[in-house]
Scaffold this motif. Structure first.
Motif, PDB file in Angstrom:
ATOM      1  N   PHE A 187      -9.896  15.719  -4.243  1.00 29.93           N
ATOM      2  CA  PHE A 187      -9.621  15.384  -2.842  1.00 29.93           C
ATOM      3  C   PHE A 187      -9.591  13.874  -2.650  1.00 29.93           C
ATOM      4  N   ILE A 188     -10.545  13.174  -3.232  1.00 31.63           N
ATOM      5  CA  ILE A 188     -10.619  11.717  -3.104  1.00 31.63           C
ATOM      6  C   ILE A 188      -9.368  11.067  -3.683  1.00 31.63           C
ATOM      7  N   LEU A 189      -8.918  11.554  -4.838  1.00 33.40           N
ATOM      8  CA  LEU A 189      -7.708  10.995  -5.447  1.00 33.40           C
ATOM      9  C   LEU A 189      -6.479  11.221  -4.576  1.00 33.40           C
ATOM     10  N   VAL A 190      -6.333  12.419  -4.062  1.00 37.99           N
ATOM     11  CA  VAL A 190      -5.180  12.728  -3.210  1.00 37.99           C
ATOM     12  C   VAL A 190      -5.229  11.894  -1.930  1.00 37.99           C
ATOM     13  N   PHE A 191      -6.392  11.818  -1.337  1.00 39.31           N
ATOM     14  CA  PHE A 191      -6.558  11.028  -0.115  1.00 39.31           C
ATOM     15  C   PHE A 191      -6.253   9.553  -0.384  1.00 39.31           C
ATOM     16  N   SER A 192      -6.710   9.042  -1.519  1.00 42.43           N
ATOM     17  CA  SER A 192      -6.436   7.653  -1.894  1.00 42.43           C
ATOM     18  C   SER A 192      -4.939   7.420  -2.067  1.00 42.43           C
ATOM     19  N   GLY A 193      -4.265   8.387  -2.673  1.00 38.05           N
ATOM     20  CA  GLY A 193      -2.818   8.284  -2.839  1.00 38.05           C
ATOM     21  C   GLY A 193      -2.100   8.242  -1.505  1.00 38.05           C
ATOM     22  N   ILE A 194      -2.569   9.040  -0.571  1.00 37.17           N
ATOM     23  CA  ILE A 194      -1.966   9.057   0.764  1.00 37.17           C
ATOM     24  C   ILE A 194      -2.162   7.708   1.452  1.00 37.17           C
ATOM     25  N   THR A 195      -3.375   7.148   1.357  1.00 37.38           N
ATOM     26  CA  THR A 195      -3.610   5.839   1.991  1.00 37.38           C
ATOM     27  C   THR A 195      -2.782   4.752   1.308  1.00 37.38           C
ATOM     28  N   ASP A 196      -2.558   4.888   0.003  1.00 37.62           N
ATOM     29  CA  ASP A 196      -1.750   3.905  -0.717  1.00 37.62           C
ATOM     30  C   ASP A 196      -0.308   3.909  -0.226  1.00 37.62           C
ATOM     31  N   VAL A 197       0.225   5.088   0.020  1.00 41.94           N
ATOM     32  CA  VAL A 197       1.591   5.196   0.533  1.00 41.94           C
ATOM     33  C   VAL A 197       1.640   4.715   1.989  1.00 41.94           C
ATOM     34  N   LEU A 198       0.660   5.123   2.763  1.00 44.98           N
ATOM     35  CA  LEU A 198       0.664   4.803   4.193  1.00 44.98           C
ATOM     36  C   LEU A 198       0.490   3.323   4.492  1.00 44.98           C
ATOM     37  N   ASP A 199      -0.349   2.625   3.726  1.00 46.67           N
ATOM     38  CA  ASP A 199      -0.612   1.228   4.088  1.00 46.67           C
ATOM     39  C   ASP A 199       0.659   0.382   4.038  1.00 46.67           C
ATOM     40  N   GLY A 200       1.463   0.559   2.999  1.00 48.93           N
ATOM     41  CA  GLY A 200       2.720  -0.190   2.920  1.00 48.93           C
ATOM     42  C   GLY A 200       3.716   0.232   3.982  1.00 48.93           C
ATOM     43  N   TYR A 201       3.792   1.522   4.211  1.00 50.20           N
ATOM     44  CA  TYR A 201       4.711   2.053   5.223  1.00 50.20           C
ATOM     45  C   TYR A 201       4.353   1.516   6.606  1.00 50.20           C
ATOM     46  N   VAL A 202       3.071   1.596   6.940  1.00 54.70           N
ATOM     47  CA  VAL A 202       2.616   1.139   8.256  1.00 54.70           C
ATOM     48  C   VAL A 202       2.841  -0.372   8.401  1.00 54.70           C
ATOM     49  N   ALA A 203       2.554  -1.127   7.341  1.00 56.29           N
ATOM     50  CA  ALA A 203       2.748  -2.584   7.406  1.00 56.29           C
ATOM     51  C   ALA A 203       4.215  -2.928   7.652  1.00 56.29           C
ATOM     52  N   ARG A 204       5.110  -2.223   6.971  1.00 53.25           N
ATOM     53  CA  ARG A 204       6.547  -2.492   7.178  1.00 53.25           C
ATOM     54  C   ARG A 204       6.980  -2.084   8.582  1.00 53.25           C
ATOM     55  N   LYS A 205       6.542  -0.919   9.042  1.00 55.19           N
ATOM     56  CA  LYS A 205       6.930  -0.431  10.373  1.00 55.19           C
ATOM     57  C   LYS A 205       6.417  -1.347  11.485  1.00 55.19           C
ATOM     58  N   MET A 206       5.219  -1.887  11.293  1.00 52.93           N
ATOM     59  CA  MET A 206       4.628  -2.746  12.315  1.00 52.93           C
ATOM     60  C   MET A 206       5.030  -4.207  12.138  1.00 52.93           C
ATOM     61  N   GLY A 207       5.743  -4.498  11.071  1.00 53.71           N
ATOM     62  CA  GLY A 207       6.142  -5.876  10.810  1.00 53.71           C
ATOM     63  C   GLY A 207       4.985  -6.777  10.424  1.00 53.71           C
ATOM     64  N   THR A 208       3.973  -6.206   9.787  1.00 53.26           N
ATOM     65  CA  THR A 208       2.787  -6.989   9.418  1.00 53.26           C
ATOM     66  C   THR A 208       2.638  -7.137   7.910  1.00 53.26           C
ATOM     67  N   SER A 209       3.714  -6.918   7.167  1.00 52.87           N
ATOM     68  CA  SER A 209       3.660  -7.078   5.707  1.00 52.87           C
ATOM     69  C   SER A 209       3.359  -8.524   5.363  1.00 52.87           C
ATOM     70  N   SER A 210       2.561  -8.707   4.318  1.00 50.92           N
ATOM     71  CA  SER A 210       2.246 -10.065   3.876  1.00 50.92           C
ATOM     72  C   SER A 210       1.952 -10.053   2.385  1.00 50.92           C
ATOM     73  N   ASP A 211       2.075 -11.218   1.766  1.00 49.48           N
ATOM     74  CA  ASP A 211       1.736 -11.328   0.347  1.00 49.48           C
ATOM     75  C   ASP A 211       0.244 -11.061   0.140  1.00 49.48           C
ATOM     76  N   LYS A 212      -0.597 -11.526   1.067  1.00 52.26           N
ATOM     77  CA  LYS A 212      -2.042 -11.276   0.956  1.00 52.26           C
ATOM     78  C   LYS A 212      -2.329  -9.784   1.019  1.00 52.26           C
ATOM     79  N   GLY A 213      -1.658  -9.087   1.922  1.00 50.34           N
ATOM     80  CA  GLY A 213      -1.827  -7.634   2.015  1.00 50.34           C
ATOM     81  C   GLY A 213      -1.372  -6.936   0.755  1.00 50.34           C
ATOM     82  N   ALA A 214      -0.280  -7.434   0.168  1.00 47.13           N
ATOM     83  CA  ALA A 214       0.227  -6.845  -1.075  1.00 47.13           C
ATOM     84  C   ALA A 214      -0.779  -7.035  -2.208  1.00 47.13           C
ATOM     85  N   TYR A 215      -1.384  -8.204  -2.285  1.00 46.11           N
ATOM     86  CA  TYR A 215      -2.384  -8.436  -3.332  1.00 46.11           C
ATOM     87  C   TYR A 215      -3.658  -7.643  -3.071  1.00 46.11           C
TER      88      TYR A 215
END
Length: 168
Positions: free
Chosen positions: A36-64
């Motif tokens: 469950f933890i692995l699957v949940f982590s995978g979901i957050t990994d996909v969501l964080d980039g998606y949300v950052a792009r949708k909200m226009g808050t992508s950054s190099d610091k966020g990527a690192y």
């Protein structure tokens, strides 16, 4: 700066917490919880980039931050696997070397394009997941052979693209 700009980083930060929880659950034979933890982590990994792009808050610091969270989660998961004897401790050297290579060749501005290396983290997460779902030595050995092939190819492509970028 609005509170919305912190949402992607909060999603990424969940993976910093997931690692120690996975370690505990896995070493205490709570394999369903570990899964469950692995699957949940995978979901957050996909969501964080998606949300950052949708909200226009992508950054190099966020990527690192994202790469660092993935790296720590991967190290912790493989650490647990090594303690159980599922993988040889040398795998940690390979993972750390590949991460250091990424950092060294990326600098702190923009990552160097590596068509295969950018998928290394995803493969390692998949490797962790498959190892947990199919706890068989032959599966682990096949996954390890594929990891070595991916790492060698990544090193070669990273070198090729770095060389090409310096000659331009």
């Amino acid at each position: 700066m609005s509170y919305k700009s912190h949402i992607p980083n909060a999603l990424t930060s969940i993976r910093f917490l997931a690692g120690p929880i996975f370690f505990y659950t896995f070493l205490n034979d709570l394999f369903s919880a570990s899964l469950f933890i692995l699957v949940f982590s995978g979901i957050t990994d996909v969501l964080d980039g998606y949300v950052a792009r949708k909200m226009g808050t992508s950054s190099d610091k966020g990527a690192y931050l994202d790469v660092t969270a993935d790296f720590l989660l991967i190290l912790i998961c493989f650490g647990a696997y090594i303690i159980r004897g599922w993988y040889d401790p040398l795998i940690m050297g390979l993972i750390i070397t590949m991460f250091l290579l990424f950092v060294a060749t990326s600098g702190f501005e923009k990552p160097v394009y590596d068509p295969l290396g950018k998928y290394l983290g995803a493969y390692l997460m998949l490797m962790i997941l498959i190892s947990l779902i199919f706890p068989e030595r032959v599966i682990w050995q096949l996954l390890l052979i594929l990891l070595i092939i991916i790492c060698l190819t990544s090193v070669l492509t990273r070198f090729f693209f770095m060389r090409r970028s310096y000659s331009s």
